[in-house]
Design an enzyme around this catalytic site. Sequence first.
Site, PDB file in Angstrom:
ATOM      1  N   THR A  74      -6.064   2.975  -5.283  1.00  0.00           N
ATOM      2  CA  THR A  74      -5.495   3.927  -6.237  1.00  0.00           C
ATOM      3  C   THR A  74      -4.508   3.189  -7.146  1.00  0.00           C
ATOM      4  OG1 THR A  74      -5.667   5.554  -4.474  1.00  0.00           O
ATOM      5  CG2 THR A  74      -4.378   6.175  -6.396  1.00  0.00           C
ATOM      6  N   GLU A 113      -3.489   9.126   7.806  1.00  0.00           N
ATOM      7  CA  GLU A 113      -2.018   9.049   7.903  1.00  0.00           C
ATOM      8  C   GLU A 113      -1.496   9.884   9.070  1.00  0.00           C
ATOM      9  OE1 GLU A 113       0.519   7.412   5.896  1.00  0.00           O
ATOM     10  OE2 GLU A 113      -1.169   6.209   5.214  1.00  0.00           O
ATOM     11  N   CYS A 129      -4.291  -1.409  -2.272  1.00  0.00           N
ATOM     12  CA  CYS A 129      -4.475   0.024  -2.461  1.00  0.00           C
ATOM     13  C   CYS A 129      -5.341   0.198  -3.704  1.00  0.00           C
ATOM     14  CB  CYS A 129      -3.100   0.676  -2.667  1.00  0.00           C
ATOM     15  SG  CYS A 129      -3.174   2.424  -3.084  1.00  0.00           S
ATOM     16  N   CYS A 160     -11.201   2.645  -0.654  1.00  0.00           N
ATOM     17  CA  CYS A 160      -9.845   3.041  -0.277  1.00  0.00           C
ATOM     18  C   CYS A 160      -9.528   2.301   1.013  1.00  0.00           C
ATOM     19  CB  CYS A 160      -9.770   4.549  -0.048  1.00  0.00           C
ATOM     20  SG  CYS A 160      -8.166   5.086   0.611  1.00  0.00           S
ATOM     21  N   THR A 161      -8.387   1.656   1.052  1.00  0.00           N
ATOM     22  CA  THR A 161      -8.102   0.789   2.193  1.00  0.00           C
ATOM     23  C   THR A 161      -7.814   1.579   3.478  1.00  0.00           C
ATOM     24  OG1 THR A 161      -5.829   0.598   1.387  1.00  0.00           O
ATOM     25  CG2 THR A 161      -7.343  -1.175   0.827  1.00  0.00           C
ATOM     26  N   HIS A 162      -7.668   2.880   3.367  1.00  0.00           N
ATOM     27  CA  HIS A 162      -7.515   3.696   4.571  1.00  0.00           C
ATOM     28  C   HIS A 162      -8.878   3.929   5.276  1.00  0.00           C
ATOM     29  CE1 HIS A 162      -3.581   4.748   2.958  1.00  0.00           C
ATOM     30  NE2 HIS A 162      -3.306   5.475   4.030  1.00  0.00           N
ATOM     31  N   ASP A 181       0.863  -1.198   0.000  1.00  0.00           N
ATOM     32  CA  ASP A 181       0.000   0.000   0.000  1.00  0.00           C
ATOM     33  C   ASP A 181       0.889   1.234   0.000  1.00  0.00           C
ATOM     34  OD1 ASP A 181      -2.463   1.510   0.207  1.00  0.00           O
ATOM     35  OD2 ASP A 181      -1.933   1.907   2.281  1.00  0.00           O
ATOM     36  N   SER A 182       0.281   2.375  -0.322  1.00  0.00           N
ATOM     37  CA  SER A 182       1.029   3.632  -0.297  1.00  0.00           C
ATOM     38  C   SER A 182       1.417   4.010   1.135  1.00  0.00           C
ATOM     39  CB  SER A 182       0.177   4.739  -0.908  1.00  0.00           C
ATOM     40  OG  SER A 182      -0.992   4.908  -0.137  1.00  0.00           O
TER      41      SER A 182
HETATM   42  N1  DGL Z   1      -5.004   3.034   0.574  1.00  0.00           N
HETATM   43  C1  DGL Z   1      -4.951   3.721  -0.685  1.00  0.00           C
HETATM   44  C2  DGL Z   1      -6.183   3.390  -1.498  1.00  0.00           C
HETATM   45  O1  DGL Z   1      -6.783   2.363  -1.215  1.00  0.00           O
HETATM   46  C3  DGL Z   1      -4.591   5.090  -0.377  1.00  0.00           C
HETATM   47  C4  DGL Z   1      -4.411   6.042  -1.306  1.00  0.00           C
HETATM   48  C5  DGL Z   1      -3.437   7.156  -1.200  1.00  0.00           C
HETATM   49  O2  DGL Z   1      -2.266   6.927  -0.964  1.00  0.00           O
HETATM   50  O3  DGL Z   1      -3.911   8.245  -1.514  1.00  0.00           O
HETATM   51  O4  DGL Z   1      -6.544   4.067  -2.433  1.00  0.00           O
END
Ligand code: DGL
Length: 276
Positions: free
Chosen positions: A75, A160, A73, A194-196, A10-11
């Site tokens: 994105t 974050e 992720c 979005c996984t966040h 993930d990011s």
């Molecule tokens: N967890 C990412 C997603 O599912 C996060 C995106 C990001 O870094 O903006 O899209």
Amino acid sequence: MDAFPIGVFDSGYGGLTVLKELVKSLPEYDFLYLGDNARTPYGTRSFKVVYSYTLQAVKYLFSMNCPLIIIACNTASSKALRTIQQTDLPKIAPDGRVLGVIRPSVEKVAEITKTGHVGILGTPGTVISESYPLELRKWAGEKFKTAVQEACPLWVPLVENNEIDSAGAEFFVKKNIQNILQKDRKLDTLILGCTHYPLLIKLIKKYVPANINIVEQGAIVAEKLTDYLKRHPEIDQKISKNSHIRFQTTESAESFNEKAAFFIGKEISAENIHLG
Ligand code: DGL
């Protein structure tokens, strides 16, 4: 002892919501989690940049002996997965597998929607890519009728920065949810694309009416991966199973340890690596 873990990328911290569920469903498997915290968020970056960062991460995870990689992720799944699967994989790891989080979520929608009216909350990148409406049309079958999307550019930075209980988080969660509900009054299913976002679930539930299904990806990805591994024993047998989880980040390991412990619910010890 050589490890051949499942790579989870993930990011930043969001993929931990997926990892947590993967570990619950596949407790004996080894995992290697990689967070590109130094370059997060991806959601506001161009296709070209997200593709190049994601490809670097995928190459790195293959170099760490991962037979299978989950791009946890949305994105990166929206902007990079298809090209990586079709163009890069045959060159860099012809026997490796890279899977994303969008298709399992869309298949779940097909199982639960009654009205066929679906909402997607995601990063600006995921929304602009139109991946969800496209994949829903492809994989959600006859039941799917229409999709509306809402970009939530501030949710990832709030997570974050560990602001999930703040008044600021409440303001933006309320605003984006009210926006999407107004776009289609017949919504019965809302994808947290979005996984966040599961980290904001308390606030999300406060503003989403109880008759709307909220699709959280962690458990769904875990369920679909378990099924995938049953159907693909040739991949399953390559993965080592010693219940070992390793964490790596492109940012400081200390701050990753602190925040990740909060997100995953236990103490961890990450290593710093460099991508690119
Ligand atoms: N967890 C990412 C997603 O599912 C996060 C995106 C990001 O870094 O903006 O899209």
